[in-house]
Design a protein around this motif. Structure first.
Motif, PDB file in Angstrom:
ATOM      1  N   TRP A  36       0.830  -1.207   0.000  1.00  0.00           N
ATOM      2  CA  TRP A  36       0.000   0.000   0.000  1.00  0.00           C
ATOM      3  C   TRP A  36       0.864   1.255   0.000  1.00  0.00           C
ATOM      4  O   TRP A  36       0.585   2.214  -0.719  1.00  0.00           O
ATOM      5  CB  TRP A  36      -0.912  -0.021   1.224  1.00  0.00           C
ATOM      6  N   GLU A  40       0.831   0.398  -4.585  1.00  0.00           N
ATOM      7  CA  GLU A  40       0.122  -0.751  -5.158  1.00  0.00           C
ATOM      8  C   GLU A  40      -1.118  -1.041  -4.313  1.00  0.00           C
ATOM      9  O   GLU A  40      -1.219  -2.070  -3.662  1.00  0.00           O
ATOM     10  CB  GLU A  40       1.045  -1.977  -5.192  1.00  0.00           C
ATOM     11  N   ARG A  42      -4.321  -1.634  -5.151  1.00  0.00           N
ATOM     12  CA  ARG A  42      -5.138  -2.765  -5.603  1.00  0.00           C
ATOM     13  C   ARG A  42      -4.461  -4.104  -5.256  1.00  0.00           C
ATOM     14  O   ARG A  42      -5.124  -5.061  -4.862  1.00  0.00           O
ATOM     15  CB  ARG A  42      -5.369  -2.653  -7.110  1.00  0.00           C
ATOM     16  N   THR A  43      -3.158  -4.161  -5.396  1.00  0.00           N
ATOM     17  CA  THR A  43      -2.423  -5.383  -5.060  1.00  0.00           C
ATOM     18  C   THR A  43      -2.484  -5.666  -3.560  1.00  0.00           C
ATOM     19  O   THR A  43      -2.610  -6.824  -3.149  1.00  0.00           O
ATOM     20  CB  THR A  43      -0.960  -5.271  -5.527  1.00  0.00           C
ATOM     21  N   GLU A  45      -4.904  -4.772  -1.543  1.00  0.00           N
ATOM     22  CA  GLU A  45      -6.256  -5.241  -1.246  1.00  0.00           C
ATOM     23  C   GLU A  45      -6.439  -6.705  -1.659  1.00  0.00           C
ATOM     24  O   GLU A  45      -6.991  -7.509  -0.921  1.00  0.00           O
ATOM     25  CB  GLU A  45      -7.276  -4.373  -1.968  1.00  0.00           C
ATOM     26  N   THR A  46      -5.928  -7.043  -2.838  1.00  0.00           N
ATOM     27  CA  THR A  46      -6.032  -8.418  -3.319  1.00  0.00           C
ATOM     28  C   THR A  46      -5.244  -9.379  -2.426  1.00  0.00           C
ATOM     29  O   THR A  46      -5.707 -10.489  -2.127  1.00  0.00           O
ATOM     30  CB  THR A  46      -5.542  -8.510  -4.769  1.00  0.00           C
ATOM     31  N   TRP A 114      -7.084  -6.185   5.364  1.00  0.00           N
ATOM     32  CA  TRP A 114      -8.161  -5.987   4.387  1.00  0.00           C
ATOM     33  C   TRP A 114      -8.967  -4.740   4.736  1.00  0.00           C
ATOM     34  O   TRP A 114      -9.305  -3.942   3.862  1.00  0.00           O
ATOM     35  CB  TRP A 114      -9.042  -7.214   4.381  1.00  0.00           C
ATOM     36  N   GLY A 118      -7.874  -2.071   2.251  1.00  0.00           N
ATOM     37  CA  GLY A 118      -8.800  -2.452   1.189  1.00  0.00           C
ATOM     38  C   GLY A 118      -9.781  -1.385   0.810  1.00  0.00           C
ATOM     39  O   GLY A 118      -9.934  -0.315   1.212  1.00  0.00           O
TER      40      GLY A 118
END
Length: 118
Positions: A36, A40, A42-43, A45-46, A114, A118
């Protein structure tokens, strides 16, 4: 020459499993925080979602896997007779307890990552 007395510290298995799970949860949180911070989002969060799913699935599989049944299958008894009480395993199956002790802190760390990232 006599040997010096060495005392060993023994840690109960559930406590050791909780410590390992806590370290894994902190590692997941730190990895998501590093992703984060690097931009990154989105990465991160994934990765947090994947860690939550893996922690849930692995804890459930480890807790629900019947280990005593596998031991009982090795007992050789004629099919027409009941298993004598002396042959029954005496020690409790701790696999479910260890799975929960290790999986819960891991799940908490992954869920925190998360929620935060997230």
């Amino acid at each position: 020459m006599p040997r010096p007395h060495v005392s060993r510290l023994t840690v109960p298995a559930p406590l050791m499993a909780a410590l390992v799970g806590s370290l894994a949860g902190l590692a997941v949180f730190a990895l998501c925080a590093a992703l984060w911070r690097a931009g990154e989002i989105r990465t991160a969060e994934t990765a947090a979602q994947t860690a939550v799913l893996v922690a849930l699935l692995s804890t459930a599989v480890a807790a629900l896997t019947p280990r005593q049944r596998l031991r009982m299958l090795r007992v050789r008894v004629p099919t027409s007779r009941a298993v004598p009480l002396q042959w029954m395993p005496r020690e409790p199956d701790m696999s479910a307890l260890l799975a929960v002790c290790a999986g819960t802190p891991l799940l908490v760390g992954a869920a925190a990552a998360w929620v935060v990232f997230g």
